[in-house]
Scaffold this motif. Sequence first.
Motif, PDB file in Angstrom:
ATOM      1  N   MET A 170       0.682  -0.949  -0.095  1.00  0.00           N
ATOM      2  CA  MET A 170       0.082  -0.076   0.022  1.00  0.00           C
ATOM      3  C   MET A 170       0.773   1.062   0.126  1.00  0.00           C
ATOM      4  O   MET A 170       1.998   1.113   0.598  1.00  0.00           O
ATOM      5  N   PHE A 171       0.489   2.173  -0.711  1.00  0.00           N
ATOM      6  CA  PHE A 171       1.272   3.596  -0.863  1.00  0.00           C
ATOM      7  C   PHE A 171       0.336   4.614  -0.377  1.00  0.00           C
ATOM      8  O   PHE A 171      -1.101   4.531  -0.661  1.00  0.00           O
ATOM      9  N   ARG A 172       0.851   5.763  -0.147  1.00  0.00           N
ATOM     10  CA  ARG A 172       0.076   6.942   0.071  1.00  0.00           C
ATOM     11  C   ARG A 172       0.115   8.184  -0.921  1.00  0.00           C
ATOM     12  O   ARG A 172       1.573   8.286  -1.136  1.00  0.00           O
ATOM     13  N   LEU A 173      -0.617   8.568  -1.357  1.00  0.00           N
ATOM     14  CA  LEU A 173      -0.388   9.676  -2.270  1.00  0.00           C
ATOM     15  C   LEU A 173      -0.312  11.063  -1.561  1.00  0.00           C
ATOM     16  O   LEU A 173      -0.910  11.354  -0.529  1.00  0.00           O
ATOM     17  N   ALA A 174       0.289  11.996  -2.157  1.00  0.00           N
ATOM     18  CA  ALA A 174       0.566  13.298  -1.432  1.00  0.00           C
ATOM     19  C   ALA A 174      -1.043  14.088  -1.456  1.00  0.00           C
ATOM     20  O   ALA A 174      -1.797  13.598  -2.639  1.00  0.00           O
ATOM     21  N   ASP A 175      -1.072  14.768  -0.584  1.00  0.00           N
ATOM     22  CA  ASP A 175      -2.521  15.646  -0.619  1.00  0.00           C
ATOM     23  C   ASP A 175      -2.977  16.389  -1.666  1.00  0.00           C
ATOM     24  O   ASP A 175      -4.056  16.438  -1.960  1.00  0.00           O
ATOM     25  N   ASP A 176      -1.950  16.818  -2.675  1.00  0.00           N
ATOM     26  CA  ASP A 176      -2.287  17.887  -3.489  1.00  0.00           C
ATOM     27  C   ASP A 176      -2.349  17.023  -4.986  1.00  0.00           C
ATOM     28  O   ASP A 176      -2.757  17.380  -5.984  1.00  0.00           O
ATOM     29  N   VAL A 177      -2.256  15.584  -4.793  1.00  0.00           N
ATOM     30  CA  VAL A 177      -2.322  14.903  -6.195  1.00  0.00           C
ATOM     31  C   VAL A 177      -3.888  14.285  -6.166  1.00  0.00           C
ATOM     32  O   VAL A 177      -4.554  13.875  -5.618  1.00  0.00           O
ATOM     33  N   LYS A 178      -4.257  14.620  -7.787  1.00  0.00           N
ATOM     34  CA  LYS A 178      -5.752  14.344  -7.824  1.00  0.00           C
ATOM     35  C   LYS A 178      -5.691  13.138  -8.789  1.00  0.00           C
ATOM     36  O   LYS A 178      -4.803  12.805  -9.533  1.00  0.00           O
ATOM     37  N   VAL A 179      -6.819  11.958  -8.789  1.00  0.00           N
ATOM     38  CA  VAL A 179      -6.723  11.044  -9.710  1.00  0.00           C
ATOM     39  C   VAL A 179      -8.146  11.269 -10.380  1.00  0.00           C
ATOM     40  O   VAL A 179      -9.280  11.543 -10.101  1.00  0.00           O
ATOM     41  N   TYR A 180      -7.865  11.028 -11.733  1.00  0.00           N
ATOM     42  CA  TYR A 180      -8.867  11.286 -12.630  1.00  0.00           C
ATOM     43  C   TYR A 180      -9.186   9.985 -13.544  1.00  0.00           C
ATOM     44  O   TYR A 180      -8.204   9.230 -14.018  1.00  0.00           O
ATOM     45  N   LEU A 181     -10.441   9.343 -13.707  1.00  0.00           N
ATOM     46  CA  LEU A 181     -10.695   8.371 -14.453  1.00  0.00           C
ATOM     47  C   LEU A 181     -11.410   8.646 -15.955  1.00  0.00           C
ATOM     48  O   LEU A 181     -12.353   9.312 -15.731  1.00  0.00           O
ATOM     49  N   HIS A 182     -10.823   8.207 -16.732  1.00  0.00           N
ATOM     50  CA  HIS A 182     -11.350   8.361 -18.106  1.00  0.00           C
ATOM     51  C   HIS A 182     -12.538   7.519 -18.485  1.00  0.00           C
ATOM     52  O   HIS A 182     -12.345   6.252 -18.325  1.00  0.00           O
ATOM     53  N   ARG A 183     -13.772   7.915 -18.685  1.00  0.00           N
ATOM     54  CA  ARG A 183     -14.843   7.110 -18.322  1.00  0.00           C
ATOM     55  C   ARG A 183     -15.016   6.128 -19.414  1.00  0.00           C
ATOM     56  O   ARG A 183     -15.710   4.966 -19.346  1.00  0.00           O
ATOM     57  N   GLU A 184     -14.610   6.446 -20.975  1.00  0.00           N
ATOM     58  CA  GLU A 184     -14.836   5.407 -22.097  1.00  0.00           C
ATOM     59  C   GLU A 184     -13.701   4.465 -22.022  1.00  0.00           C
ATOM     60  O   GLU A 184     -12.765   4.827 -21.934  1.00  0.00           O
ATOM     61  N   PRO A 185     -13.851   3.450 -22.524  1.00  0.00           N
ATOM     62  CA  PRO A 185     -12.954   2.436 -22.702  1.00  0.00           C
ATOM     63  C   PRO A 185     -12.005   3.073 -23.665  1.00  0.00           C
ATOM     64  O   PRO A 185     -12.202   3.559 -24.508  1.00  0.00           O
ATOM     65  N   VAL A 186     -10.749   2.528 -23.504  1.00  0.00           N
ATOM     66  CA  VAL A 186      -9.498   2.920 -24.230  1.00  0.00           C
ATOM     67  C   VAL A 186      -8.808   1.717 -24.849  1.00  0.00           C
ATOM     68  O   VAL A 186      -8.674   0.480 -24.062  1.00  0.00           O
ATOM     69  N   ASP A 187      -8.347   1.757 -25.920  1.00  0.00           N
ATOM     70  CA  ASP A 187      -7.400   0.495 -26.364  1.00  0.00           C
ATOM     71  C   ASP A 187      -6.044   0.767 -25.781  1.00  0.00           C
ATOM     72  O   ASP A 187      -5.330   1.512 -25.693  1.00  0.00           O
TER      73      ASP A 187
END
Length: 69
Positions: free
Chosen positions: A1-18
């Motif tokens: 397990m790892f911890r992200l810095a407080d200022d890092v954001k995570v985004y999910l691309h909703r459409e499938p990708v090749d």
Amino acid sequence: MFRLADDVKVYLHREPVDLRAGIDSLAILVEQTMQLDPWSRSIFAFCNRQRDRMKLLFFDRQGFILLLN
């Protein structure tokens, strides 16, 4: 397990990708489709059509990192 810095954001691309797409193609998707900056302190997640595999793209101070799971 790892911890992200407080200022890092995570985004999910909703459409499938090749998932054969590389760093350049995914960075263009981030810019054009998601309208975000691929060089920001963010992690961008992409899934395949079956949603059983994922690629993560992020930029550290030395370059892009692409992880496949």
